[in-house]
Design an enzyme around this catalytic site. Structure first.
Site, PDB file in Angstrom:
ATOM      1  N   CYS A 186      48.095  36.438  34.545  1.00  0.00           N
ATOM      2  CA  CYS A 186      46.943  37.759  35.087  1.00  0.00           C
ATOM      3  C   CYS A 186      46.233  38.236  33.847  1.00  0.00           C
ATOM      4  O   CYS A 186      46.454  37.994  32.795  1.00  0.00           O
ATOM      5  CB  CYS A 186      47.744  38.548  35.993  1.00  0.00           C
ATOM      6  N   GLU A 239      39.368  49.332  35.652  1.00  0.00           N
ATOM      7  CA  GLU A 239      38.060  48.460  36.283  1.00  0.00           C
ATOM      8  C   GLU A 239      37.733  49.336  37.526  1.00  0.00           C
ATOM      9  O   GLU A 239      38.656  50.032  38.244  1.00  0.00           O
ATOM     10  CB  GLU A 239      38.817  47.229  36.686  1.00  0.00           C
ATOM     11  N   SER A 294      35.846  44.778  36.721  1.00  0.00           N
ATOM     12  CA  SER A 294      36.570  43.438  37.152  1.00  0.00           C
ATOM     13  C   SER A 294      35.619  42.214  36.808  1.00  0.00           C
ATOM     14  O   SER A 294      34.407  42.341  36.706  1.00  0.00           O
ATOM     15  CB  SER A 294      37.103  43.431  38.204  1.00  0.00           C
TER      16      SER A 294
END
Length: 579
Positions: free
Chosen positions: A132, A456, A482
């Site tokens: 991730c 974000e 993001s």
């Protein structure tokens, strides 16, 4: 696959000699015998196999299985693998609430925890698996910090979902929330979409932050060619993982270390593939942080300079049509890199974990004319990169915007400021339509120190698109966006509000001009007016008076330099690898 020859490595100069060699280490060896190791295994090099596995999200769920293949490769090449896990905070789940404050902090924790595990147990080499967003740069930062022979492995991307015949990603879900808020999508449709958007293990499938940094891992030379493109469910991932285990032993024998690979030229290659692929703006935060670990100065402006001169050639979501799986099947990251190399946008003489240079790795790559995912570098989607750096009186320390997929006539925006002192305030205004077309939404006090944690803003930007307003407003923040964000959304505005940067001084109605063609970000106020407002400004306290996020806020530096928390390679006295 790369043909390798098993070698026996002398441990006299390796870190593991401190725990396995000599009569005084008998107590240490007894622990290794207790775990079933043989005498031969104990006296072989010890290789850390670090995984960001957890059950938090699909990004990480396949990493433990892949780690077993890495271990087989290490063992086949006369090494002794030692598996361990570190944390991951998954942005898709942390997004849109206070949990996102933990995301960027986790990058530092990942790097720190891998460093401490390696140091504490005296491992000689490292294979790192990450899935991730922040785990990829965190793992690469640890490799540069430790400077032991290392190979990076990406866990692979998720497969695209299918919603009534259309390919979808989690980005579509975030935007669907905005559609639902204005009655453009029913609750039943939203419910159906959420059940099909993410159909497999793997990280978000478009060129969001995880796939951007995966692309970086190949371009910077720390990952095997093609390994970063294969989706998580593909069986070929096990072959890449086993080869990575074998290759780290080859690097150990040849004494090739991460700082031999990650040079300034390699960092420039990495920035070029971000621009060419229309990658995430977060790369402009992570590349300086990776460089910092190697003692290389490579800040936001240097990254942006490369973005400016690199063509945008990969038609990938969120700005384009395709996802990571499509690019892998069209020819993978080497196809993208090959056309950049052929047209002078990459340094071909950079060393990689194959023991060969970028040019040598790409020598056999042929152009695939039967695909339209990647365009030739001399016939690009756009002559300049998909990500642009900005500077001006509103951001003296720079800012960043992703322009991939934006219409050329949308690259300049001017309008009155609408100010919010947190993401929640702005999201509430967006959700309830308390804003006007033509305005510039300003979200501040969300920077590395002020957030703390530099959140974000995907929930807000996606809601705007879902409401059909994505091209009718702009948004600026000292926080981040993001990789899934699209539209005129400018992040990393520095200095941040928490330290009295100009973004803290803006008031509702001030006119802001954003120009991604000339790379400027200005508020129409005089220097004298800004100075007067600065005199009246007072620092704010956060709700964090203790804990990991408080500690991060005390240590973190500006986004321009990667939002790092320690001196990096420049402050190093002795490298762990030489200790």
């Amino acid at each position: 696959m790369i043909e390798l020859e098993a070698r026996v490595v002398d441990k006299k100069d390796l870190p593991s000699r401190h725990v396995t060699e000599g009569p005084e280490r008998a107590p240490h060896r007894s622990y290794l015998y207790a775990m079933g190791l043989t005498r031969e295994q104990i006296h072989q090099p010890l290789v850390g196999v670090a995984s960001c596995w957890n059950e938090a999200a699909p990004c990480n769920i396949a990493l433990m299985r892949q780690a077993q293949a890495v271990k087989k490769g290490v063992a086949a090449a006369n090494g002794t693998p030692r598996e361990f896990c570190t944390i991951t905070v998954t942005d898709g789940i942390a997004m849109g609430h206070q949990g996102m404050k933990a995301s960027l902090v986790s990058r530092e924790v990942i790097a720190d925890s891998v460093e401490l595990t390696m140091r504490g147990h005296c491992y000689d080499a490292l294979v790192g698996l990450a899935g991730c967003d922040k785990s990829l740069p965190g793992m690469m930062m640890a490799m540069l910090r430790l400077n032991v022979p290392s190979v990076f492995i990406y866990g692979g991307s998720i497969l695209p979902g299918n919603f009534r015949g259309q390919q979808v990603t989690v980005q579509d879900l975030f935007e669907a929330v905005g559609k639902y808020s204005v009655g453009a999508m029913s609750a039943a449709d939203l419910d159906e979409l959420e059940t099909v958007a993410c159909p497999s293990a793997g990280a978000c499938g478009a060129q969001f932050t995880a796939n951007t940094m995966a692309t970086v891992s190949e371009a910077i030379g720390l990952a095997l060619p093609y390994s970063a493109g294969a989706p998580a469910p593909y069986e070929i991932r096990d072959s890449f993982c086993m080869t990575a285990g074998e290759m780290v032993m080859e690097l150990l024998a040849r004494k090739i270390r991460p700082r031999d690979i990650v040079t300034r030229k390699a960092l420039e290659n990495a920035a070029a593939v971000v621009a060419a692929s229309g990658g995430s703006t977060n790369a402009a935060l992570h590349l300086p942080a990776i460089a910092h670990e190697a003692g290389i100065d490579f800040d936001l402006f240097e990254v942006a300079e490369i973005f400016q001169r690199t063509p945008y050639i990969a038609d990938l979501k969120p700005g384009g049509k395709y996802v990571a799986k499509d690019m892998f099947e069209a020819g993978g990251i080497p196809l993208l890199m090959k056309t950049l190399l052929d047209h002078g946008y990459l340094h071909g003489d950079c060393l990689t974990v194959t023991g060969r240079t970028i040019a040598e790795n790409l020598a056999g790559v042929k152009w695939n004319p039967h695909q339209d995912v990647v365009y030739p570098a001399d016939k690009p989607l756009s002559p300049t990169g998909g990500v642009v750096g900005l500077k001006g009186n509103l951001a003296p320390d720079g800012a960043i915007v992703k322009v991939a997929g934006m219409d050329k006539d949308k690259l300049v925006f001017e309008g009155p400021a609408r100010c919010f002192d947190s993401e929640e305030e702005c999201f509430d205004a967006v959700e309830n339509r308390r804003y006007e077309p033509g305005c510039v939404l300003v979200i501040r006090y969300e920077g590395p120190r002020g957030g703390p944690g530099m959140r974000e803003m995907l929930a807000t930007t996606a809601a705007l698109y879902g409401q059909g307003m994505g091209n009718k407003v702009a948004l600026i923040t000292d926080g981040r966006f993001s990789g899934a964000t699209r539209g005129f959304c400018i992040g990393h505005v520095g200095p941040e509000a928490a330290v009295g940067g100009p973004i803290a001084l803006i008031r509702d109605g001030d006119i802001i001009r954003l120009d991604a063609i000339n790379h400027t970000i200005e508020v129409k106020l005089s220097d004298e007016e800004l100075a007067e407002r600065k005199k009246a400004w007072k620092p704010r306290t956060t709700q964090f008076g203790s804990g990991a996020i408080w500690k991060y806020a005390q240590q973190v530096g500006p986004a321009r330099y990667g939002a790092v928390t320690q001196p990096g390679g420049a402050g190093e006295v002795v490298s762990y690898a030489d200790s």
